[in-house]
Write a protein that holds these residues in place. Structure first.
Motif, short mmCIF file in Angstrom:
data_model
loop_
_atom_site.label_atom_id
_atom_site.label_comp_id
_atom_site.label_asym_id
_atom_site.label_seq_id
_atom_site.Cartn_x
_atom_site.Cartn_y
_atom_site.Cartn_z
N PRO B 60 0.79 -1.24 0.00
CA PRO B 60 0.00 0.00 0.00
C PRO B 60 0.82 1.29 0.00
O PRO B 60 0.60 2.17 -0.83
N GLN B 61 1.78 1.41 0.93
CA GLN B 61 2.46 2.70 1.05
C GLN B 61 3.40 2.99 -0.12
O GLN B 61 3.65 4.15 -0.43
N ALA B 62 3.88 1.92 -0.78
CA ALA B 62 4.73 2.17 -1.96
C ALA B 62 3.88 2.73 -3.10
O ALA B 62 4.41 3.29 -4.05
N LEU B 63 2.55 2.56 -3.00
CA LEU B 63 1.66 3.05 -4.06
C LEU B 63 0.90 4.30 -3.63
O LEU B 63 -0.12 4.64 -4.20
N GLY B 64 1.38 4.95 -2.59
CA GLY B 64 0.82 6.26 -2.27
C GLY B 64 -0.11 6.30 -1.06
O GLY B 64 -0.53 7.37 -0.64
N GLN B 65 -0.43 5.15 -0.48
CA GLN B 65 -1.27 5.20 0.74
C GLN B 65 -0.47 5.85 1.86
O GLN B 65 0.68 5.51 2.10
N ARG B 66 -1.10 6.83 2.55
CA ARG B 66 -0.40 7.51 3.64
C ARG B 66 -0.62 6.75 4.93
O ARG B 66 -1.69 6.20 5.17
N PRO B 67 0.41 6.71 5.79
CA PRO B 67 0.23 6.00 7.06
C PRO B 67 -0.73 6.74 8.00
O PRO B 67 -0.95 7.94 7.84
N PHE B 305 -6.13 -0.83 6.90
CA PHE B 305 -6.09 0.56 6.49
C PHE B 305 -4.76 1.19 6.86
O PHE B 305 -4.50 2.36 6.60
N TYR B 306 -3.89 0.41 7.53
CA TYR B 306 -2.62 0.93 8.06
C TYR B 306 -1.50 0.72 7.06
O TYR B 306 -0.67 1.59 6.86
N GLY B 307 -1.45 -0.50 6.44
CA GLY B 307 -0.52 -0.74 5.34
C GLY B 307 0.96 -0.59 5.68
O GLY B 307 1.75 -0.17 4.85
N GLU B 308 1.33 -0.96 6.91
CA GLU B 308 2.72 -0.76 7.34
C GLU B 308 3.57 -1.99 7.02
O GLU B 308 4.25 -2.54 7.91
N SER B 309 3.57 -2.41 5.76
CA SER B 309 4.20 -3.66 5.37
C SER B 309 5.69 -3.73 5.70
O SER B 309 6.18 -4.73 6.21
N ILE B 371 -9.75 5.68 3.83
CA ILE B 371 -9.07 4.58 3.14
C ILE B 371 -10.07 3.48 2.80
O ILE B 371 -10.12 2.98 1.68
N HIS B 372 -10.92 3.13 3.79
CA HIS B 372 -11.90 2.07 3.55
C HIS B 372 -12.82 2.41 2.38
O HIS B 372 -13.05 1.58 1.50
N SER B 373 -13.34 3.63 2.37
CA SER B 373 -14.32 3.93 1.33
C SER B 373 -13.64 4.05 -0.03
O SER B 373 -14.21 3.69 -1.05
#
Lengths: 496, 496
Positions: B60-67, B305-309, B371-373
């Motif tokens: 997720p975060q590599a694709l722009g999702q913010r923590p 929704f956290y995406g802290e991989s 994030i969910h929606s």
């Protein structure tokens, strides 16, 4: 309902390789110390000492060592990059920490520190490690030879997984050893081929002894694949001489062995007349390149002056392996996807610390120097104390964080241990802990040479604690020796 | 010098278990996309698309999702506890993040976040996870059943290491599967016993099919030890019904199988009519306790929704195992000493997020909701797009982060793939990437049922990118189908 159940999983039916390996570097003594601590908490004053002094744990920050400010500033900013754009942050962080964090974040794909990375770690952080190695050794290092890992232990396990095919594959390991090696070899189904370090010669590594063990193993049908060397030594604290390292390089080269160099204490050399030299530097100085020697160097962010053990930052530098083998190592690394990114960042900082001209440089140097000089003081104090004890000979601690004194106990003590069904080192450490609150680890945890008795004592408790423990240690030891010589009653209570 | 060298390590002489396993969830397509990216960087405008859209990476975060802000504030303060006492910090951090960080630090022995911890993780953080599980399920959870781990992958590997004794031990795994399972089983020397999910019934898990596979494996002499269930499914995106989960619990109980429940997408359920229920909750609701079922639940801080991989936080909750077995698992965990502490902290925050009344609660909820929606919107958009394509049937994505559409390609396309020596899914994904810059993963990477053709497409690129990619996807697919039907020339360039 009654079902025709097959038996569920029991300790008898799990993987036998898991059952047989033994890995408790600090072992039972930790649990015993915990029980005593609980007793003290519940009934203050019930035990004959005011506190437990942990000389058993190689865990700097748990024993009061403070982390290096610069490292934590960078880590903190990388966690919360929003701070980088806030004016208030300028009052809280050094400018070079802000610059470094910005540089790290910019170099990560997606510019976030929460994404999976390459299974070897972020390229720019591997580059920082490689640059640090080049600067240290004076020989080039390639970021594609660097695998960042969750501490050195993970890296060691990965290499054992790659190297070991069956119990007919042997790995040469020193005795005494840091028991990760025997544990990992057994867990991966191989055979440990132990060679003895020579205590009388400051725990030196004698090639003829290694050769003897290699030949014995080969006669027994083993294929010996690699040789583990721990330098500086754990638990034995020696720093190998260059000549000795050269012999080891020649030996591994001649015998076609992979040299697995545990160099995690490279920043812990305490004596003036010794320096750390990486095996890679030694090999290159001899004119050997990748075609001559397969070499893996392990390092971590756990010890040194940084002591960030719980952060699980580590690396291995792999040289002298074909691309096809490196691809296989990559695949093994990918099974846990990637090393944790905070550990990756820390490892890059360890290898690329603040330089002259950076705003943090002076503070960094003074923090580093303070820890180094305190380690030296503590090492010398403990060495002197152990050496002054009757029947104890103590190694000259040149590097790493441990003393490994040898005890010559009266035969009555050995018999008393036998009667309790424990080994003499376990017997002694229990009595010591009971009487003084000083926790050290029995040498059997490190596979000391059979028939000898040692304890491993870290130099990690702070100077005040070490000063406080020494009279208690001396009084205990005197009393113990007197009791088992049969001349005086055993002193159970050291309260004054 | 010429030495009587034994051969050095080659890909032929490494551990064969390493050689044979295959683990490239995103595989060759990643490297191909990288090459194209490099080409674009070097010769802008040389390719027929403006950018590569990564629908291949579950990152997720590599694709722009913010923590999540609260998580990073706490992490940042735990890294640099000096901030807790500084007035300037009050302007930068929410009061509840400051309180939480203080509480975490106070609960760690030594009050530092850089020491080794218990091999299962810090007690207070395990307690936070256990409390989160209790609150989620309505059934108690014991912190001593929690092992914090470096992501769920490490936990899965640990369990495989415990369970597998030889290739005569089998582990039931779904097909299609997240390929960590087959990789880990092979690496640890066991045999994968595959059961098929039923695509026609929304990838449901049919017990009669699992039973058939179990019996076949037993007839072949295997001892089947455990059953892997991934819920919500990866790559198949289904959320199991409670009835189905009950059947699975009954089945594992009856057959004496350890249930290995991959529940890492528990916070990614997109449809109103389905909810996540843990297998533990289902088992307890049926009245089964620890004596009835051995169950391991895996979770991580990587998705949701956290995406802290890249932070490598995870846990497994182990119930229905004897203390002796848990001691052995503890020992395996101790070989890598402890999970990384930043990951431990994150995992505790995921399971114990801000509550009503906490200053961060509203921001936290709004970040989560956003994030969910957005996931829901993206999932629906992509589902609709794939379903509209000729010869494509797309699963209804109920949970997790993936679509796994099935392609029915013209026989000429299949022949063209054969002529290139690749499978039809690989052929299609390469053409798609070449023509549009859209990167998806061939279904063979997830061991799709033989003879079927799928692609895995994540819903992770942001809404704008997904909107931009859809006309390109449609145009490409139309052109591809036309070409291989033989009616129209293959469209090589989609530039408009």
């Amino acid at each position: 309902m009654s079902y025709n159940k097959t038996p569920s999983i029991t300790a008898e039916t799990i993987n036998p390789k898991v059952k047989i390996f033994n890995y408790e570097p600090c072992g039972e003594i930790v649990r015993y110390a915990e029980r005593l601590q609980q007793e003290m908490d519940e009934n203050p004053g019930s035990l004959p000492f005011p506190e437990i002094i942990h000389c058993n744990l190689g865990n700097p920050q748990a024993l009061g060592q403070r982390p290096v400010t610069f490292f934590r500033e960078v880590l903190c900013l990388c966690d919360n990059p929003a701070l980088l754009n806030k004016d208030e942050a300028r009052a809280l962080f050094s400018p070079c920490a802000i610059r470094r964090a910005q540089r790290i974040i910019n170099s990560i794909p997606g510019k976030e520190t929460g994404g999976y990375t390459d299974s070897r770690g972020v390229k720019s952080l591997r580059q920082a490690v490689a640059d640090g190695i080049s600067a240290r050794d004076g020989y080039p290092s390639d970021p594609d030879d660097i695998f960042l890992t969750d501490g050195a232990s993970s890296a060691v396990n990965m290499m054992m997984q790659i190297l070991i095919r069956s119990h007919e594959d042997g790995i040469l390991c020193p005795l005494p050893e840091y028991p990760l090696y025997s544990a990992s070899i057994i867990l991966h189904g191989g055979t440990m081929v132990a060679y003895n370090l020579t205590e009388d010669r400051d725990w030196s590594l004698e090639i003829f002894e290694v050769k003897r063990c290699l030949e014995e193993a080969r006669s027994a049908g083993l294929t010996v694949r690699a040789m583990v060397v721990i330098n500086p030594g754990n638990p034995t604290g020696q720093v190998l001489s260059i000549t000795n390292q050269e012999e080891i390089v020649e030996f591994c080269r001649k015998e076609g062995l992979v040299l697995l160099a545990d160099e995690v204490y490279q920043d812990n050399v305490h004596v003036e007349n010794k320096k750390f030299h990486s095996f890679k530097k030694v090999a290159r100085s001899l004119g050997y390149d990748e075609t001559d020697l397969s070499l893996v160097s392990f390092h971590s962010a756990s010890m040194g002056f940084y002591g960030e053990s719980g952060r699980r930052g580590g690396y291995m530098e792999i040289t002298g392996f074909g691309h096809d083998v490196k691809d296989q190592i990559y695949k093994v690394a990918s099974v846990t996807i990637c090393p944790n990114i905070a550990g990756q960042i820390l490892m890059s900082l360890v290898m690329d610390p603040p330089k002259l001209g950076d705003e943090s440089f002076e503070i960094f140097e003074s923090e580093k120097e303070k820890i180094h000089s305190s380690f030296w003081k503590r090492a010398k104090t403990l060495e002197k104390a152990f050496s002054s004890l009757e029947g104890v000979s103590c190694n000259n601690i040149e590097g790493a964080l441990y003393l490994f004194p040898r005890l010559h106990l009266p035969s009555l003590a050995i018999k008393a241990a036998e009667a309790e069904g424990v080994s003499p080192d376990v017997f002694y450490t229990h009595r010591l802990l009971d009487a003084t609150g000083i926790a050290v680890v029995p040498g059997s945890g490190f596979h000391q040479v059979k028939g000898t008795i040692h304890i491993r004592c870290t130099i990690l408790p702070d100077e005040d604690k070490i000063a406080a423990m020494i009279p208690r240690l001396k009084a205990f030891h005197e009393s113990f020796m007197n009791k088992y010589r049969g001349s005086e009653p055993y002193m159970k209570d050291l309260r004054r």
